[in-house]
Design a protein around this motif. Sequence first.
Motif, PDB file in Angstrom:
ATOM      1  N   LEU A  50      -2.164  -4.475  15.592  1.00  0.00           N
ATOM      2  CA  LEU A  50      -1.417  -5.237  14.591  1.00  0.00           C
ATOM      3  C   LEU A  50      -1.658  -4.531  13.261  1.00  0.00           C
ATOM      4  N   VAL A  51      -0.587  -4.142  12.601  1.00  0.00           N
ATOM      5  CA  VAL A  51      -0.702  -3.441  11.318  1.00  0.00           C
ATOM      6  C   VAL A  51      -0.201  -4.338  10.200  1.00  0.00           C
ATOM      7  N   LEU A  52      -1.003  -4.423   9.147  1.00  0.00           N
ATOM      8  CA  LEU A  52      -0.559  -5.113   7.938  1.00  0.00           C
ATOM      9  C   LEU A  52      -0.131  -4.032   6.959  1.00  0.00           C
ATOM     10  N   ILE A 120      -7.637  -5.807  12.304  1.00  0.00           N
ATOM     11  CA  ILE A 120      -6.304  -5.256  12.064  1.00  0.00           C
ATOM     12  C   ILE A 120      -6.423  -3.935  11.303  1.00  0.00           C
ATOM     13  N   LYS A 121      -5.348  -3.175  11.307  1.00  0.00           N
ATOM     14  CA  LYS A 121      -5.310  -1.945  10.509  1.00  0.00           C
ATOM     15  C   LYS A 121      -4.365  -2.185   9.337  1.00  0.00           C
ATOM     16  N   VAL A 122      -4.780  -1.739   8.168  1.00  0.00           N
ATOM     17  CA  VAL A 122      -3.955  -1.916   6.971  1.00  0.00           C
ATOM     18  C   VAL A 122      -3.432  -0.551   6.540  1.00  0.00           C
ATOM     19  N   VAL A 123      -2.131  -0.510   6.233  1.00  0.00           N
ATOM     20  CA  VAL A 123      -1.522   0.716   5.717  1.00  0.00           C
ATOM     21  C   VAL A 123      -0.757   0.328   4.454  1.00  0.00           C
ATOM     22  N   ALA A 124      -0.876   1.150   3.407  1.00  0.00           N
ATOM     23  CA  ALA A 124      -0.212   0.780   2.158  1.00  0.00           C
ATOM     24  C   ALA A 124       0.059   1.983   1.274  1.00  0.00           C
ATOM     25  N   ASN A 125       1.091   1.850   0.468  1.00  0.00           N
ATOM     26  CA  ASN A 125       1.382   2.811  -0.592  1.00  0.00           C
ATOM     27  C   ASN A 125       1.267   1.998  -1.880  1.00  0.00           C
ATOM     28  N   LEU A 126       0.108   2.089  -2.531  1.00  0.00           N
ATOM     29  CA  LEU A 126      -0.207   1.130  -3.590  1.00  0.00           C
ATOM     30  C   LEU A 126       0.049   1.657  -4.993  1.00  0.00           C
ATOM     31  N   PRO A 127       0.642   0.797  -5.849  1.00  0.00           N
ATOM     32  CA  PRO A 127       0.758   1.189  -7.251  1.00  0.00           C
ATOM     33  C   PRO A 127      -0.627   1.190  -7.901  1.00  0.00           C
ATOM     34  N   TYR A 128      -0.766   2.062  -8.867  1.00  0.00           N
ATOM     35  CA  TYR A 128      -2.045   2.336  -9.514  1.00  0.00           C
ATOM     36  C   TYR A 128      -2.763   1.082 -10.016  1.00  0.00           C
ATOM     37  N   TYR A 129      -2.011   0.219 -10.705  1.00  0.00           N
ATOM     38  CA  TYR A 129      -2.667  -0.867 -11.441  1.00  0.00           C
ATOM     39  C   TYR A 129      -3.281  -1.920 -10.520  1.00  0.00           C
ATOM     40  N   ILE A 130      -2.882  -1.960  -9.263  1.00  0.00           N
ATOM     41  CA  ILE A 130      -3.359  -3.040  -8.400  1.00  0.00           C
ATOM     42  C   ILE A 130      -4.202  -2.540  -7.231  1.00  0.00           C
ATOM     43  N   THR A 131      -4.455  -1.231  -7.192  1.00  0.00           N
ATOM     44  CA  THR A 131      -5.212  -0.655  -6.077  1.00  0.00           C
ATOM     45  C   THR A 131      -6.571  -1.334  -5.887  1.00  0.00           C
ATOM     46  N   THR A 132      -7.360  -1.390  -6.964  1.00  0.00           N
ATOM     47  CA  THR A 132      -8.718  -1.922  -6.849  1.00  0.00           C
ATOM     48  C   THR A 132      -8.745  -3.397  -6.430  1.00  0.00           C
ATOM     49  N   PRO A 133      -7.969  -4.286  -7.088  1.00  0.00           N
ATOM     50  CA  PRO A 133      -8.019  -5.698  -6.644  1.00  0.00           C
ATOM     51  C   PRO A 133      -7.617  -5.881  -5.178  1.00  0.00           C
ATOM     52  N   ILE A 134      -6.646  -5.094  -4.716  1.00  0.00           N
ATOM     53  CA  ILE A 134      -6.221  -5.259  -3.321  1.00  0.00           C
ATOM     54  C   ILE A 134      -7.312  -4.794  -2.363  1.00  0.00           C
ATOM     55  N   LEU A 138      -9.497  -7.230   0.131  1.00  0.00           N
ATOM     56  CA  LEU A 138      -9.549  -7.076   1.587  1.00  0.00           C
ATOM     57  C   LEU A 138     -10.992  -7.028   2.082  1.00  0.00           C
ATOM     58  N   PHE A 139     -11.834  -6.266   1.393  1.00  0.00           N
ATOM     59  CA  PHE A 139     -13.224  -6.142   1.823  1.00  0.00           C
ATOM     60  C   PHE A 139     -14.011  -7.439   1.602  1.00  0.00           C
ATOM     61  N   GLU A 140     -13.859  -8.017   0.404  1.00  0.00           N
ATOM     62  CA  GLU A 140     -14.713  -9.148   0.038  1.00  0.00           C
ATOM     63  C   GLU A 140     -14.358 -10.431   0.774  1.00  0.00           C
ATOM     64  N   SER A 141     -13.104 -10.553   1.209  1.00  0.00           N
ATOM     65  CA  SER A 141     -12.736 -11.783   1.917  1.00  0.00           C
ATOM     66  C   SER A 141     -13.131 -11.696   3.391  1.00  0.00           C
ATOM     67  N   HIS A 142     -13.788 -10.588   3.760  1.00  0.00           N
ATOM     68  CA  HIS A 142     -14.262 -10.400   5.137  1.00  0.00           C
ATOM     69  C   HIS A 142     -13.157 -10.602   6.164  1.00  0.00           C
ATOM     70  N   VAL A 143     -11.988 -10.104   5.820  1.00  0.00           N
ATOM     71  CA  VAL A 143     -10.885 -10.043   6.774  1.00  0.00           C
ATOM     72  C   VAL A 143     -11.331  -9.141   7.925  1.00  0.00           C
ATOM     73  N   PRO A 144     -11.014  -9.473   9.188  1.00  0.00           N
ATOM     74  CA  PRO A 144     -11.371  -8.533  10.253  1.00  0.00           C
ATOM     75  C   PRO A 144     -10.546  -7.247  10.143  1.00  0.00           C
ATOM     76  N   LEU A 145     -11.197  -6.178   9.702  1.00  0.00           N
ATOM     77  CA  LEU A 145     -10.498  -4.930   9.398  1.00  0.00           C
ATOM     78  C   LEU A 145     -11.033  -3.801  10.241  1.00  0.00           C
ATOM     79  N   ASP A 146     -10.170  -2.962  10.742  1.00  0.00           N
ATOM     80  CA  ASP A 146     -10.611  -1.745  11.405  1.00  0.00           C
ATOM     81  C   ASP A 146     -10.637  -0.612  10.370  1.00  0.00           C
ATOM     82  N   SER A 147      -9.516  -0.464   9.673  1.00  0.00           N
ATOM     83  CA  SER A 147      -9.425   0.590   8.658  1.00  0.00           C
ATOM     84  C   SER A 147      -8.313   0.270   7.676  1.00  0.00           C
ATOM     85  N   ILE A 148      -8.400   0.919   6.523  1.00  0.00           N
ATOM     86  CA  ILE A 148      -7.337   0.833   5.514  1.00  0.00           C
ATOM     87  C   ILE A 148      -6.916   2.269   5.231  1.00  0.00           C
TER      88      ILE A 148
END
Length: 285
Positions: A50-52, A120-134, A138-148
């Motif tokens: 499943l990819v987000l 899940i695996k996350v894939v994104a093309n992120l704009p500069y200003y919001i990279t860090t909060p996103i 993802l990390f801090e909410s302890h979402v089950p993540l395989d990779s970003i």
Amino acid sequence: MATLGNPTNTIEVLQKYHFNFQKKYGQNFLIDTHILEKIIKESGITEHDLVLEIGPGIGTMTQYLAENAREVVAVEIDKNLIPILNDTLSAYDNVTVLNEDILKVDIPKIAEERNQGKPIKVVANLPYYITTPIIMGLFESHVPLDSITIMVQKEVADRMQVGPGTKDYGALSLAVQYYAKPEIVANVPPGCFMPRPKVGSAVIKLSRYEKPPVSVKDESFLFALIRASFNQRRKTLVNGLANGSLNITKEQIIEALCIMNLSSTIRGEALTLDQFAELSNILYS
């Protein structure tokens, strides 16, 4: 529907829908199939995943993801792109598009309902200003993540993977390296996008650790400490931390540094993640 990873088809879609780029969303669409293929390859997506996808734009990458993954959930904030996505993704029955702000989406719920709570695996093309909060969200909410696997401004990608003593090293480097192993997998020149950005980009893959490489008594205290250490880069660690909102005295900080055999005039940018962890454990108790 034609694949979108080239200028001709991208322009055609944008014209068909009279689409105007929104500066506030930092929109730049990829028009290079080699880069798209590289992202798919490096993210290691299989038919079980499943990819987000964050910020699908007009669906350029989404098409590639849909071909390779079991299911794709694409979150797009710009409502003007939704009719375009419904069109460009009409051939795929394994894609769900959500017109929402990713910072407000309940990602654990998506993982639970659509992936039995598996990572899940996350894939994104992120704009500069919001990279860090996103990324931090993802990390801090302890979402089950395989990779970003994300496309970001080159400078931000560099910042995520550097070590102590470099000018790019800071709170983001430490936070990313606490949660994941960062690896730049492609450099992407401005000409690969439409409209053309002013700076180069890079694709960086963050592979989530099963458990962090350092053990700390209190994670949020560690991050508060790291943030305070880099808030005023030119100050010594002692002054930076004493001025922060951590309620620690200069004496306590100097004593902790002494236990660690570190100079009382050291700056935050000289400490490794291990040393920050040790410092946070001493000061926390």
